[in-house]
Design a protein around this motif. Structure first.
Motif, PDB file in Angstrom:
ATOM      1  N   UNK A 183     -69.058 -14.061  52.760  1.00  0.00           N
ATOM      2  CA  UNK A 183     -67.938 -14.549  53.553  1.00  0.00           C
ATOM      3  C   UNK A 183     -68.167 -15.910  54.165  1.00  0.00           C
ATOM      4  N   UNK A 184     -67.321 -16.253  55.109  1.00  0.00           N
ATOM      5  CA  UNK A 184     -67.344 -17.575  55.737  1.00  0.00           C
ATOM      6  C   UNK A 184     -68.403 -17.663  56.826  1.00  0.00           C
ATOM      7  N   UNK A 315     -69.475 -16.490  70.269  1.00  0.00           N
ATOM      8  CA  UNK A 315     -68.389 -17.008  71.096  1.00  0.00           C
ATOM      9  C   UNK A 315     -67.414 -17.911  70.358  1.00  0.00           C
ATOM     10  N   UNK A 316     -67.499 -17.969  69.032  1.00  0.00           N
ATOM     11  CA  UNK A 316     -66.636 -18.853  68.245  1.00  0.00           C
ATOM     12  C   UNK A 316     -65.393 -18.107  67.772  1.00  0.00           C
ATOM     13  N   UNK A 317     -64.255 -18.815  67.714  1.00  0.00           N
ATOM     14  CA  UNK A 317     -63.095 -18.215  67.061  1.00  0.00           C
ATOM     15  C   UNK A 317     -63.103 -18.622  65.585  1.00  0.00           C
ATOM     16  N   UNK A 318     -62.209 -18.015  64.813  1.00  0.00           N
ATOM     17  CA  UNK A 318     -62.256 -18.192  63.358  1.00  0.00           C
ATOM     18  C   UNK A 318     -62.030 -19.641  62.948  1.00  0.00           C
ATOM     19  N   UNK A 319     -61.121 -20.327  63.622  1.00  0.00           N
ATOM     20  CA  UNK A 319     -60.843 -21.716  63.254  1.00  0.00           C
ATOM     21  C   UNK A 319     -62.079 -22.592  63.430  1.00  0.00           C
ATOM     22  N   UNK A 320     -62.843 -22.347  64.496  1.00  0.00           N
ATOM     23  CA  UNK A 320     -64.060 -23.129  64.726  1.00  0.00           C
ATOM     24  C   UNK A 320     -65.096 -22.866  63.631  1.00  0.00           C
ATOM     25  N   UNK A 322     -64.438 -21.842  60.536  1.00  0.00           N
ATOM     26  CA  UNK A 322     -63.934 -22.444  59.297  1.00  0.00           C
ATOM     27  C   UNK A 322     -64.200 -23.945  59.287  1.00  0.00           C
ATOM     28  N   UNK A 323     -63.986 -24.603  60.415  1.00  0.00           N
ATOM     29  CA  UNK A 323     -64.222 -26.045  60.503  1.00  0.00           C
ATOM     30  C   UNK A 323     -65.682 -26.379  60.183  1.00  0.00           C
ATOM     31  N   UNK A 327     -67.443 -28.390  56.915  1.00  0.00           N
ATOM     32  CA  UNK A 327     -68.345 -29.525  57.138  1.00  0.00           C
ATOM     33  C   UNK A 327     -69.663 -29.375  56.384  1.00  0.00           C
ATOM     34  N   UNK A 328     -70.164 -28.153  56.252  1.00  0.00           N
ATOM     35  CA  UNK A 328     -71.459 -27.967  55.592  1.00  0.00           C
ATOM     36  C   UNK A 328     -71.321 -27.674  54.098  1.00  0.00           C
ATOM     37  N   UNK A 329     -70.071 -27.527  53.628  1.00  0.00           N
ATOM     38  CA  UNK A 329     -69.842 -27.394  52.195  1.00  0.00           C
ATOM     39  C   UNK A 329     -69.826 -25.981  51.649  1.00  0.00           C
TER      40      UNK A 329
END
Length: 384
Positions: A183-184, A315-320, A322-323, A327-329
């Motif tokens: 997964x992501x 503590x991260x939400x999904x959009x963060x 995904x971003x 960035x890391x590919x």
């Protein structure tokens, strides 16, 4: 005039008496990422130079260096002897043809006949004479020509800073075992921990034949993408098929995911200790899915006896997430369809806030030790 690449390190400069050890690990990691490219790496005060490479390899060298943790910034520079005419010619090669500019000089060589301001003024004046389309703006220039006079009689002249990966050199903060799914989230979690200097080993759980082998290939591809950041990765692939079959046959179906997670954590700790890892790393984010409640995490943690569990995305939400994945590919690979082992025998109404006593009661219906030993007896190891 020789093209070189300047490497400036990040937090290493904060280290005290053991700074030399951090620098040594840092240099080794740079060499690993530049393997196969002709070059020389030379240490200067507070920075490194990549020299004697083919100019057509410049972009490749820079791209590889961008994945080395510990690098604060990179510049492509011209190296010349510290003579004003040579410095001017190098400055001319990096100076833009139009717009506003300034010259900024750092003079490490205090024996040089001119001071920093005098060097900047003289070189800037000659650049203006050469090109009437340029204007000086010392406060907010569109471009800057940087001159770095070194103690060894050379000058480095460049026009840009490229931001590096930051963090600490991989291998300076121990070793962790990353639970790598397809997964992501988990690749991002691994990247974040590696940035703090921890080397990674990975473990992937599969449920073949209930899941196909494409899921395994996808995880190998994710490991390949992470590998330049981590100076290589060892991937342990473990089947949990029989464990899931036994849970499905003997236990309340609503506890499938909770019980499976407990087995995965037990297996991860055993493999981590055997391979010298000092912690377990997961991509869990609080409340993102049903198994990632605080009660679910408490249930998983309760079977770990010796190692800490790190959840850098908690503590991260999904959009963060995904971003960071973009960035890391890893994002494009992570979103490819795949079958996760947690989706096998997935209950319609999984327990989201499991009570530990009830979980343990369900788990008592299984021969936990036997299932763990069976899973550990057939591990596939892949080095990326």
């Amino acid at each position: 005039m020789e093209k070189v690449i300047i490497i400036r390190y990040a937090e290493i400069h904060l280290k005290g008496k053991n700074r030399g050890w951090f620098e040594k690990v840092f240099a080794v990691n740079i060499e690993k990422n530049l393997k196969g490219i002709r070059h020389e790496l030379r240490r200067l005060s507070g920075r490194y130079l990549v020299e004697n490479f083919n100019e057509e390899d410049t972009d490749t060298v820079v791209n590889r260096l961008m994945k080395v943790f510990g690098i604060h910034s990179i510049s492509i520079a011209q190296k010349v002897s510290s003579d004003m005419q040579n410095i001017y010619e190098a400055a001319l090669s990096v100076c833009p043809e139009t717009g506003t500019f300034k010259v900024e000089t750092h003079r490490a060589d205090k024996t040089f006949s001119l001071n920093s301001m005098q060097i900047s003024a003289e070189i800037g004046g000659k650049l203006l004479e050469n090109n009437k389309n340029l204007k000086v703006d010392v406060h907010n220039p569109q471009s800057t020509v940087y001159i770095d006079l070194r103690e060894n009689g050379t000058a480095l002249v460049f026009g840009k800073f490229f931001k590096g990966a930051g963090g600490m050199p991989v291998g300076t903060a121990g070793k962790g075992m990353l639970l790598l799914s397809g997964g992501i989230d988990s690749p991002v979690a691994g990247h974040m921990i590696a940035k703090r200097g921890m080397s990674l080993e990975c473990i992937h759980f599969h449920s073949y034949p209930y899941t196909n082998m494409m899921a395994k290939e996808k995880v190998i591809e994710l490991a390949k993408i992470l590998s330049p950041y981590t100076c290589g990765i060892k991937l342990n692939i473990v089947s949990v098929t029989h464990i899931q079959e036994e849970i499905h046959k003997n236990c309340n179906a609503d506890y499938m995911v909770t019980l499976l997670r407990r087995f995965m954590m037990r297996l991860s700790e055993r493999i981590a200790i055997k391979n010298g890892a000092q912690c377990i790393i997961t991509g869990e984010s609080l409340a993102q899915v049903a198994s990632q409640t605080i009660e679910g995490m408490t249930s998983s943690n309760s079977v770990i006896g010796k190692l800490p569990v790190l959840r850098p995305l908690c503590g991260f939400d999904k959009d963060e997430i995904i971003e960071r994945s973009r960035a890391i590919g890893t994002y494009a690979t992570s979103i490819e369809p795949y079958e996760d082992c947690c989706t096998v025998f997935l209950p319609e109404h999984p327990v989201t806030r499991p009570k530990l006593a009830e979980v343990e009661a369900e788990e008592s219906k299984l021969n936990v030790a036997l299932l763990i030993d069976e899973a550990l007896s057939n591990i596939e190891v892949i080095k990326v």
